[in-house]
Design an enzyme around this catalytic site. Structure first.
Site, PDB file in Angstrom:
ATOM      1  N   ARG A 169       0.829  -1.225   0.000  1.00 22.40           N
ATOM      2  CA  ARG A 169       0.000   0.000   0.000  1.00 22.40           C
ATOM      3  C   ARG A 169       0.857   1.267   0.000  1.00 22.40           C
ATOM      4  O   ARG A 169       0.527   2.262   0.643  1.00 22.40           O
ATOM      5  CB  ARG A 169      -0.944   0.032   1.209  1.00 22.40           C
ATOM      6  CG  ARG A 169      -1.914  -1.115   1.294  1.00 22.40           C
ATOM      7  CD  ARG A 169      -2.906  -1.129   0.127  1.00 22.40           C
ATOM      8  NE  ARG A 169      -3.948  -2.087   0.361  1.00 22.40           N
ATOM      9  CZ  ARG A 169      -3.894  -3.374  -0.033  1.00 22.40           C
ATOM     10  NH1 ARG A 169      -2.852  -3.825  -0.715  1.00 22.40           N
ATOM     11  NH2 ARG A 169      -4.893  -4.190   0.229  1.00 22.40           N
ATOM     12  N   SER A 200     -10.888  -0.460   2.980  1.00 27.44           N
ATOM     13  CA  SER A 200     -10.133  -0.550   4.242  1.00 27.44           C
ATOM     14  C   SER A 200      -9.686   0.842   4.675  1.00 27.44           C
ATOM     15  O   SER A 200      -9.035   1.543   3.903  1.00 27.44           O
ATOM     16  CB  SER A 200      -8.885  -1.407   4.053  1.00 27.44           C
ATOM     17  OG  SER A 200      -9.252  -2.667   3.564  1.00 27.44           O
ATOM     18  N   GLU A 207      -5.056   3.959   5.634  1.00 24.65           N
ATOM     19  CA  GLU A 207      -4.868   3.620   4.218  1.00 24.65           C
ATOM     20  C   GLU A 207      -5.548   4.704   3.369  1.00 24.65           C
ATOM     21  O   GLU A 207      -5.086   5.060   2.290  1.00 24.65           O
ATOM     22  CB  GLU A 207      -5.483   2.241   3.928  1.00 24.65           C
ATOM     23  CG  GLU A 207      -5.290   1.816   2.495  1.00 24.65           C
ATOM     24  CD  GLU A 207      -5.702   0.375   2.227  1.00 24.65           C
ATOM     25  OE1 GLU A 207      -5.414  -0.515   3.052  1.00 24.65           O
ATOM     26  OE2 GLU A 207      -6.327   0.152   1.179  1.00 24.65           O
TER      27      GLU A 207
HETATM   28  C1  LIG Z   1     -15.581  -0.958  -1.539  1.00 24.13           C
HETATM   29  C2  LIG Z   1     -14.115  -0.665  -1.746  1.00 24.13           C
HETATM   30  C3  LIG Z   1     -13.220  -1.704  -1.879  1.00 24.13           C
HETATM   31  C4  LIG Z   1     -11.854  -1.450  -2.065  1.00 24.13           C
HETATM   32  N1  LIG Z   1     -11.005  -2.507  -2.193  1.00 24.13           N
HETATM   33  C5  LIG Z   1      -9.681  -2.281  -2.359  1.00 24.13           C
HETATM   34  C6  LIG Z   1      -8.777  -3.379  -2.496  1.00 24.13           C
HETATM   35  O1  LIG Z   1      -9.170  -4.543  -2.500  1.00 24.13           O
HETATM   36  N2  LIG Z   1      -7.458  -3.104  -2.637  1.00 24.13           N
HETATM   37  C7  LIG Z   1      -6.978  -1.818  -2.675  1.00 24.13           C
HETATM   38  O2  LIG Z   1      -5.764  -1.648  -2.815  1.00 24.13           O
HETATM   39  N3  LIG Z   1      -7.823  -0.769  -2.555  1.00 24.13           N
HETATM   40  C8  LIG Z   1      -9.147  -0.957  -2.396  1.00 24.13           C
HETATM   41  N4  LIG Z   1     -10.005   0.102  -2.264  1.00 24.13           N
HETATM   42  C9  LIG Z   1      -9.456   1.475  -2.250  1.00 24.13           C
HETATM   43  C10 LIG Z   1      -9.505   2.196  -3.617  1.00 24.13           C
HETATM   44  O3  LIG Z   1     -10.500   1.662  -4.441  1.00 24.13           O
HETATM   45  C11 LIG Z   1      -8.161   2.119  -4.352  1.00 24.13           C
HETATM   46  O4  LIG Z   1      -7.147   2.669  -3.556  1.00 24.13           O
HETATM   47  C12 LIG Z   1      -8.206   2.855  -5.691  1.00 24.13           C
HETATM   48  O5  LIG Z   1      -7.003   2.663  -6.393  1.00 24.13           O
HETATM   49  C13 LIG Z   1      -8.457   4.348  -5.530  1.00 24.13           C
HETATM   50  O6  LIG Z   1      -8.749   4.848  -6.818  1.00 24.13           O
HETATM   51  P1  LIG Z   1      -9.462   6.243  -7.014  1.00 24.13           P
HETATM   52  O7  LIG Z   1      -9.400   6.575  -8.460  1.00 24.13           O
HETATM   53  O8  LIG Z   1     -10.807   6.221  -6.417  1.00 24.13           O
HETATM   54  O9  LIG Z   1      -8.471   7.187  -6.201  1.00 24.13           O
HETATM   55  P2  LIG Z   1      -8.804   8.501  -5.378  1.00 24.13           P
HETATM   56  O10 LIG Z   1      -9.532   8.145  -4.132  1.00 24.13           O
HETATM   57  O11 LIG Z   1      -9.418   9.515  -6.251  1.00 24.13           O
HETATM   58  O12 LIG Z   1      -7.331   8.961  -5.001  1.00 24.13           O
HETATM   59  C14 LIG Z   1      -6.532   8.160  -4.165  1.00 24.13           C
HETATM   60  C15 LIG Z   1      -5.123   8.766  -4.111  1.00 24.13           C
HETATM   61  O13 LIG Z   1      -4.530   8.698  -5.391  1.00 24.13           O
HETATM   62  C16 LIG Z   1      -4.161  10.002  -5.862  1.00 24.13           C
HETATM   63  N5  LIG Z   1      -4.414   9.990  -7.317  1.00 24.13           N
HETATM   64  C17 LIG Z   1      -5.551   9.611  -7.943  1.00 24.13           C
HETATM   65  N6  LIG Z   1      -5.381   9.643  -9.286  1.00 24.13           N
HETATM   66  C18 LIG Z   1      -4.119  10.079  -9.507  1.00 24.13           C
HETATM   67  C19 LIG Z   1      -3.348  10.330 -10.681  1.00 24.13           C
HETATM   68  N7  LIG Z   1      -3.825  10.147 -11.921  1.00 24.13           N
HETATM   69  N8  LIG Z   1      -2.074  10.790 -10.531  1.00 24.13           N
HETATM   70  C20 LIG Z   1      -1.551  10.987  -9.299  1.00 24.13           C
HETATM   71  N9  LIG Z   1      -2.233  10.764  -8.154  1.00 24.13           N
HETATM   72  C21 LIG Z   1      -3.498  10.312  -8.256  1.00 24.13           C
HETATM   73  C22 LIG Z   1      -5.032  10.955  -5.084  1.00 24.13           C
HETATM   74  O14 LIG Z   1      -4.432  12.235  -4.978  1.00 24.13           O
HETATM   75  C23 LIG Z   1      -5.126  10.247  -3.739  1.00 24.13           C
HETATM   76  O15 LIG Z   1      -3.978  10.513  -2.973  1.00 24.13           O
HETATM   77  C24 LIG Z   1     -11.381  -0.117  -2.102  1.00 24.13           C
HETATM   78  C25 LIG Z   1     -12.297   0.938  -1.975  1.00 24.13           C
HETATM   79  C26 LIG Z   1     -13.652   0.674  -1.806  1.00 24.13           C
HETATM   80  C27 LIG Z   1     -14.613   1.814  -1.694  1.00 24.13           C
END
Ligand SMILES: Cc1cc2nc3c(=O)[nH]c(=O)nc-3n(C[C@H](O)[C@H](O)[C@H](O)COP(=O)(O)OP(=O)(O)OC[C@H]3O[C@@H](n4cnc5c(N)ncnc54)[C@H](O)[C@@H]3O)c2cc1C
Length: 338
Positions: free
Chosen positions: A164, A238, A334
């Site tokens: 992570r 998480s 996280e």
């Molecule tokens: C129901 C549920 C289940 C999940 N299961 C998992 C799992 O199994 N494993 C896991 O690892 N995660 C899990 N997650 C967490 C999440 O889905 C992941 O971390 C995912 O990659 C976040 O993507 P996002 O586009 O929503 O990021 P955001 O929430 O929009 O951003 C997350 C971070 O990434 C940065 N960021 C986003 N896009 C960019 C970019 N293009 N360039 C630079 N920085 C950027 C943001 O500034 C922020 O710091 C889960 C979440 C939920 C709600």
């Protein structure tokens, strides 16, 4: 580039928190990306790069500019008999990338099915699930460094991936806009089924001959039975990382907590499921006002109604302090707190 002001974020985060961003720009071209970055620099504004908002908790309005990369596309850039290299743009939904791969029986990311969010965020915390991490199939990425005002390519080692964790959460935090990355997938079946006895779900099937799609279908079902759907119950997956502690510390804890679950995390390190620690502190299914732990998994905090971001953060702080008091372990978030 269209620059929007006082932009509502309630539809842009899976906790469904109402907050506003002073400025907001969706960027889909290199020019837009540069313009938005330079606007931030010229006006000395904090930057937040936003994907699908599924790993973020807004605790107040954001007094800067939110840059949301939205370019889509999945392109084959190289292949041979055994491998294929896919270039994925940041604005793709991560799960669409997984489906692109499994529909063609490319192996590597099938265990990462149904993780919400955009592809561009996947390298940030090196997304992981069911014994697989993004880094296992990652080749390189391209992005814009806001500080140096340069387009940069980073290979896998330079991204400094860990559990992570990546360079985008340390040195390059909030100054590097991921534009696209290259995945290296296997055309040869290569199932990863060791984690949490996934094999058992395949009953009599010969697991060596499973397709990537068959594996993804099973993992998706397991996930659906365990995780809350953010469309129904606001959450960001998480909330805490699973802590990694020294073996000495683990041995001490085991004397009193004989049932403590654990995984080897290094030569002298042990990973403890944070959900177990949280439950042992009495938080299983606990609810305070609009906030609580998810009944089936204490690691997930949920917004039961119209919770404010701060309410969720306070609840998380309470959990952290109780876990530290009882086990002497400091939980880390996280989720990104803003
Ligand atoms: C129901 C549920 C289940 C999940 N299961 C998992 C799992 O199994 N494993 C896991 O690892 N995660 C899990 N997650 C967490 C999440 O889905 C992941 O971390 C995912 O990659 C976040 O993507 P996002 O586009 O929503 O990021 P955001 O929430 O929009 O951003 C997350 C971070 O990434 C940065 N960021 C986003 N896009 C960019 C970019 N293009 N360039 C630079 N920085 C950027 C943001 O500034 C922020 O710091 C889960 C979440 C939920 C709600």
């Amino acid at each position: 580039m269209e620059l929007l002001e006082k932009y509502s974020l309630s539809q842009l985060n899976t906790f469904h928190i109402e907050a506003k961003s002073k400025y907001f720009a969706e960027v889909s071209t290199t020019i837009d990306t540069q313009e938005a970055s330079l606007f931030a620099k010229r006006n000395n504004l904090p930057v937040l790069i936003l994907g699908g908002g599924s790993n973020i908790l807004f605790t107040k309005d954001f007094e800067g500019i939110i840059i949301k990369p939205s370019k889509t596309g999945i392109n084959i850039i190289d292949e041979n008999k055994k491998q294929i290299f896919l270039e994925v743009s940041a604005g793709e939904k991560w799960d669409d990338v997984v489906h692109y791969a499994i529909e063609r029986n490319y192996f590597g990311i099938e265990n990462l099915v149904a993780i919400p969010g955009n592809a561009g965020a996947a390298p940030i915390q090196n997304i992981g699930a069911y014994g697989v991490e993004l880094k296992d199939s990652f080749f390189s990425l391209k992005g814009f460094n806001i500080a140096s005002e340069k387009w940069v390519e980073l290979n896998k080692d330079e991204c400094d991936f860990n559990y992570r964790q990546s360079i985008f959460k340390t040195e390059l935090k909030d100054i590097f806009i991921i534009d696209s990355f290259i995945l290296q997938l296997s055309k040869v079946p290569n199932p990863k089924l060791e984690y949490a006895n996934i094999k058992e779900y395949f009953n009599n099937l010969k697991w060596e001959s499973l397709t990537a799609q068959e594996i993804a279908v099973v993992i998706k079902k397991i996930r659906e039975s365990k995780l809350p759907n953010p469309k129904i119950l606001g959450n960001a997956g998480s909330f805490f990382k699973n802590p990694i502690i020294s073996r000495d510390k683990f041995n001490q804890l085991k004397l009193i907590n004989t049932d403590i679950p654990n995984f080897i995390a290094g030569i002298n390190e042990v990973k403890i499921p944070a959900g177990w620690l949280i439950e042992k502190c009495g938080f299983k299914g606990k609810r305070t006002g609009n906030v609580g732990t998810y009944e089936k998994q204490s690691l997930i905090l949920v917004n039961y109604g119209n919770a404010m971001g701060n309410e969720i953060l306070q609840f998380a702080e309470l959990i952290k302090s109780k876990v530290e008091l009882k086990f002497g372990i400091q939980l880390e978030y996280e989720v990104n707190i803003k």
